[in-house]
Design a protein around this motif. Structure first.
Motif, mmCIF file in Angstrom:
data_model
loop_
_atom_site.group_PDB
_atom_site.id
_atom_site.type_symbol
_atom_site.label_atom_id
_atom_site.label_comp_id
_atom_site.label_asym_id
_atom_site.label_seq_id
_atom_site.Cartn_x
_atom_site.Cartn_y
_atom_site.Cartn_z
ATOM 1 N N THR A 148 0.849 -1.197 0.000
ATOM 2 C CA THR A 148 0.000 0.000 0.000
ATOM 3 C C THR A 148 0.885 1.247 0.000
ATOM 4 O OG1 THR A 148 -1.699 -1.208 1.216
ATOM 5 C CG2 THR A 148 -1.874 1.203 1.232
ATOM 6 N N ALA A 149 1.976 1.185 0.774
ATOM 7 C CA ALA A 149 2.910 2.326 0.821
ATOM 8 C C ALA A 149 3.555 2.562 -0.545
ATOM 9 C CB ALA A 149 3.972 2.079 1.885
ATOM 10 N N LEU A 150 3.629 1.517 -1.361
ATOM 11 C CA LEU A 150 4.204 1.666 -2.707
ATOM 12 C C LEU A 150 3.171 2.173 -3.721
ATOM 13 C CD1 LEU A 150 6.356 -1.619 -3.006
ATOM 14 C CD2 LEU A 150 7.222 0.728 -2.842
ATOM 15 N N GLY A 151 1.929 2.392 -3.247
ATOM 16 C CA GLY A 151 0.900 2.954 -4.122
ATOM 17 C C GLY A 151 -0.079 1.933 -4.668
ATOM 18 N N GLY A 152 0.037 0.678 -4.220
ATOM 19 C CA GLY A 152 -0.868 -0.351 -4.713
ATOM 20 C C GLY A 152 -2.044 -0.580 -3.779
ATOM 21 N N ARG A 153 -2.975 -1.391 -4.215
ATOM 22 C CA ARG A 153 -4.143 -1.764 -3.393
ATOM 23 C C ARG A 153 -4.194 -3.293 -3.336
ATOM 24 N NH1 ARG A 153 -9.456 -2.726 -4.719
ATOM 25 N NH2 ARG A 153 -9.116 -2.021 -6.850
ATOM 26 N N PRO A 154 -3.497 -3.867 -2.332
ATOM 27 C CA PRO A 154 -3.443 -5.327 -2.261
ATOM 28 C C PRO A 154 -4.748 -5.954 -1.786
ATOM 29 C CG PRO A 154 -2.126 -4.319 -0.516
ATOM 30 C CD PRO A 154 -2.730 -3.197 -1.277
#
Ligand code: 5RP
Length: 218
Positions: A148-154
């Motif tokens: 999430t911190a990398l900009g994704g939505r796991p």
């Protein structure tokens, strides 16, 4: 042609790369299943296969093809596998079928990676297909926070346990403009087993099933 016919078209073209007496690397998924089925007429001419999943092993063995343990095979010529997305640099997203870790291992040993896809899988930028990440179960929530911190939505793939006993997070909303860099970054998160970006070991040959037949890029 519908999507399945295009997968068949790519699979049939890949059979032409199979040499007599060879050990083949075999991937996982519906496109690869078509490839395995089309080995039937030549199955007695090959030595056997190295498989990337329990599912492919079962299919190969049901056909009477010997499946070798990878530890007993030094190297082999070709690895044939599908992909969920592939870009013009031959970087891929894989893991839709949750077999990404063993696929990456078998691909690493092969001299040539032959990617077989239908034309819906060819993209300019990877990331529309949610990026699979195999994680150690106890690390799942930690890895999810890092992603999430990398900009994704796991999103946790509920009910899915990989052949290695692990879990899968599917990461949505990523625009992967630097696949090799992101592959390294995600692989460095503690608890990540494998990320489904195949950039450091991309495809060498791409066979795309299209309305006009198989299109081969080497
Ligand atoms: C499995 C994979 C598959 O190669 C990928 O999901 C493509 O599958 P299909 O051929 O069914 O579209 O990476 O882990």
């Amino acid at each position: 042609m519908d999507q399945n016919q295009k997968k068949i078209c790519a699979a049939e073209e890949a059979v032409k790369y199979v040499k007599e007496n060879a050990v083949l690397g075999v991937g996982t998924g519906s496109t690869v299943n078509y490839f395995i089925d089309r080995l039937e007429p030549i199955k007695d001419k090959i030595k056997g296969a190295v498989s990337s999943s329990v599912a492919s092993t079962k299919r190969l063995e049901a056909m009477g093809i010997k499946v070798f343990d990878l530890n007993d095979v030094d190297s082999f010529d070709i690895y044939v596998d599908g992909a969920d997305e592939i870009n013009p640099e031959m970087d891929m997203i894989k893991g839709g079928g949750a077999a990404l870790t063993r696929e990456k291992i078998v691909a690493a040993v092969a001299r040539k990676f032959i990617c077989i896809v239908d034309d819906t899988k060819v993209v300019d930028v990877l990331g529309k297909f949610p990026l699979p990440v195999e994680v150690i179960p106890m690390a799942r929530e930690y890895v999810a926070r890092e992603l999430t911190a990398l900009g994704g939505r796991p999103v946790y793939r509920e009910g899915c346990v990989t052949d290695n006993g692990n879990h899968i997070l599917d990461v949505h909303d990523l625009k992967i403009t630097e696949p090799k860099k992101l592959e390294q970054t995600i692989n460095a998160i503690a608890g990540v087993v494998t990320v489904g970006i195949f950039g450091r070991r991309g495809a060498d040959v791409l066979i795309v099933g299209t309305d006009n037949g198989a299109k081969v890029t080497e």
